[in-house]
Design an enzyme around this catalytic site. Structure first.
Site, PDB file in Angstrom:
ATOM      1  N   ASP A  98       0.813  -1.216   0.000  1.00 27.03           N
ATOM      2  CA  ASP A  98       0.000   0.000   0.000  1.00 27.03           C
ATOM      3  C   ASP A  98       0.848   1.269   0.000  1.00 27.03           C
ATOM      4  O   ASP A  98       1.839   1.374   0.739  1.00 27.03           O
ATOM      5  CB  ASP A  98      -0.890  -0.014   1.250  1.00 27.03           C
ATOM      6  N   ASP A  99       0.444   2.246  -0.838  1.00 24.54           N
ATOM      7  CA  ASP A  99       1.053   3.591  -0.822  1.00 24.54           C
ATOM      8  C   ASP A  99       2.561   3.577  -1.072  1.00 24.54           C
ATOM      9  O   ASP A  99       3.286   4.444  -0.560  1.00 24.54           O
ATOM     10  CB  ASP A  99       0.778   4.280   0.524  1.00 24.54           C
ATOM     11  N   CYS A 141      -6.806   4.907  -3.064  1.00 23.68           N
ATOM     12  CA  CYS A 141      -6.921   3.484  -2.736  1.00 23.68           C
ATOM     13  C   CYS A 141      -8.115   2.792  -3.376  1.00 23.68           C
ATOM     14  O   CYS A 141      -7.971   1.798  -4.097  1.00 23.68           O
ATOM     15  CB  CYS A 141      -6.993   3.308  -1.221  1.00 23.68           C
ATOM     16  N   HIS A 179      -9.847  -2.037  -1.028  1.00 24.88           N
ATOM     17  CA  HIS A 179      -9.686  -0.916  -0.109  1.00 24.88           C
ATOM     18  C   HIS A 179     -10.144  -1.327   1.282  1.00 24.88           C
ATOM     19  O   HIS A 179     -11.234  -1.870   1.467  1.00 24.88           O
ATOM     20  CB  HIS A 179     -10.498   0.285  -0.584  1.00 24.88           C
ATOM     21  N   ASP A 200      -0.862   0.195  -5.194  1.00 29.96           N
ATOM     22  CA  ASP A 200      -2.096   0.784  -5.719  1.00 29.96           C
ATOM     23  C   ASP A 200      -1.900   2.178  -6.292  1.00 29.96           C
ATOM     24  O   ASP A 200      -2.640   2.609  -7.179  1.00 29.96           O
ATOM     25  CB  ASP A 200      -3.201   0.787  -4.664  1.00 29.96           C
TER      26      ASP A 200
END
Length: 535
Positions: free
Chosen positions: A42-43, A82, A149, A335
């Site tokens: 993530d991120d 997201c 998400h 993502d």
């Protein structure tokens, strides 16, 4: 929900059917299917070392991953946030067709947006998600952590996954990420700081705990256990790491890897947004600078990246020690990217390179070669049709992406440019200006040499030449010599997004002189004021 018509070309199936032999290309429908290890981080932006990373970044396991197969150095997310990004990956439907191009409006209302509410979108009501596709084709489908998400506890507890696609979710499908310990308030709450924190989870601090107390470590423990088991059916194993998503709070040893004195200054251009779009989040950057925290936040993000790298390493160890290492397709993706002060922005929510560019790696036994690199722009919506083809199946007709199979063997193969879409809104992108200067659906096209961005509601265009301007500092869209290049990108965008229009009018709020566009009422960062606090 906005629905924007689109004309995506259906992917052409490369019919190279094979059984799992060294000179093979894809599995035939009647051969034993390969397993799939499907890893989301993530991120994660492009600071990792295989993508030329931030100076001094320590990501040995991403380096290890790059040596295993193919690194896509110019992969682009479908949307820089997201929920729509992950929905696009998991459904194969691009956001410009579904119209889902921002997170749900769930400020202080997370639980009312739990579950697959995206199924209410008429474009997505009946599509087979990637997990449903694999389950239909005889796979055991297991997931742990953040795949769709998810907001992790103690933040809140939601999961946008459709439960029909999964045989099991760790810890469970209603609470898809283990509880994450937070830093103490004395380290992350600063009542004496200038301004006001823009988000209660916009925090950074070391944690006095071992890795095994971290949520991601527990998710990897579970995945390692599953890799030790004998599964009767082929396995689709999805593993989602939450870090380096904020809050940037990881064990102390990862902070120790990046002494503050060793962290170089981030390259920026003063008043960078004078010729560009104001994303409406500049007060985040002002808050960081006014409190002398920039290098400390860079340190915390780097620490979070290295923590994620360590968990990836543990997962790769378990995979390579398992019975599945020789018959498993491995795909690792993020993502969207992450701004750490570039363009005076934090987090994502923009259409520039920092938000749109993502890590993407693939390893296919018998097909990919070690240390391969693909520099062609690709999209994360390409993952679904690629995996479908690799297991010998025809990608569903609803998939908007192109198979990456040709690029896996020939890095110079033709591939369409990548489109990213985002809906700038008053919640996520609250502008300091008195009038609306471009909120609404906007789009970017990434080609080999250029990034083109169009904000239809105010008519602004941006063009950056990545051969000489990798930081996207100079908007050259209005220079006469670039007129044909702009038109080429307009034409490509119009092929994909029906109904877009351009005019010769100067964008609202801007002036153009000698091909240089500038905002009329541009305010430097020091001129911006924090909003009044109402009690």
């Amino acid at each position: 929900m906005k629905t924007i018509l689109v004309n995506f070309k259906l992917p052409v199936l490369v019919t190279l059917l094979w059984s799992p032999l060294k000179d093979s290309n894809v599995y035939s429908a009647d051969s034993k299917k390969p397993n799939v290890l499907f890893v989301a981080v993530d991120d994660l932006n492009d600071w990792i070392s295989p993508l030329d990373g931030f100076p001094g970044v320590k990501t040995p396991n991403f380096d290890r991953l790059a040596k295993m197969g193919v690194t896509f150095t110019n992969a682009q997310c479908a949307s820089p946030v997201c929920s729509p990004s992950r929905i696009a990956i998991m459904t194969g439907v691009h956001p410009v067709r579904s119209g889902i191009i921002n997170n749900p409006p769930y400020i202080n209302d997370y639980l009312n947006h739990d579950g697959p509410e995206w199924r209410q979108n008429p474009v997505l009501t009946d599509v087979f998600t990637i997990d449903q596709f694999f389950k239909k084709n005889g796979y055991t489908t297991l997931a742990g952590g953040k795949i769709y998400h998810t907001v992790a506890p103690p933040w809140s507890v939601i999961n946008q996954a459709d439960p029909d696609g999964w045989d099991f979710w760790f810890p469970n499908i209603s609470a898809p990420v283990p509880y994450q310990i937070r830093a103490s308030d004395k380290l992350i709450r600063h009542n004496d700081w200038v301004g006001r924190s823009p988000n209660p989870y916009f925090t950074w601090a070391p944690l006095p705990i071992d890795d095994n107390k971290m949520a991601d470590s527990q998710t990897v423990d579970w995945a390692a256990y599953e890799l030790q088991q004998k599964h009767e059916k082929p396995l689709f194993l999805a593993v989602g790491l939450f870090r380096p998503h904020m809050p940037w709070e990881v064990p102390q040893k990862y902070f120790d890897m990046y002494p503050l004195a060793s962290i170089p200054d981030l390259k920026i251009k003063e008043n960078d947004l004078e010729d560009a779009f104001d994303h409406g989040r500049r007060l985040w950057h002002k808050y960081v600078l006014d409190n002398n925290q920039w290098k400390k936040v860079i340190q915390a993000y780097l620490a979070s990246i290295s923590f994620a790298d360590a968990q990836l390493g543990r997962l790769l160890d378990a995979f390579e020690d398992s019975q599945y290492k020789d018959n498993t397709i491995l795909v690792v993706w993020s993502d969207h990217g992450m701004h750490i002060g570039e363009k005076e922005n934090w987090e994502k929510f923009t259409l520039w390179e920092e938000s749109a560019r993502v890590p993407l790696f693939m390893m296919v036994p018998g097909l990919t070669k070690s240390k391969s690199v693909v520099e062609t722009p690709v999209s994360t919506v390409d993952i679904y049709p690629t995996l479908a083809e690799l297991i010998g199946e025809v990608p569903p007709k609803h998939c908007d992406g192109q198979s990456l199979v040709p690029l896996l063997t020939d890095p110079t193969a033709d591939h369409d440019p990548a489109i990213t879409a985002f809906d700038f809104d008053i919640v996520t992108n609250k502008s300091p200006y008195n009038r609306d200067l471009g909120l609404g659906p906007s789009y970017t096209v990434r080609t080999v040499d250029y990034r083109y961005i169009y904000y239809p509601l105010n008519g602004l265009e941006e063009l950056y030449d990545h051969r000489i301007d990798p930081n996207e500092w100079d908007n050259i869209a209005y220079k006469k010599e670039n007129k044909e290049i702009v038109q080429e990108h307009r034409n490509y965008l119009l092929e994909k997004v029906s109904g877009l229009k351009w005019t010769d009018e100067i964008p609202n709020g801007y002036t153009i002189e000698n091909g240089q566009i500038k905002r009329i009422d541009f305010m430097s960062l020091i001129e911006l004021e924090y909003p009044a606090v109402h009690h």
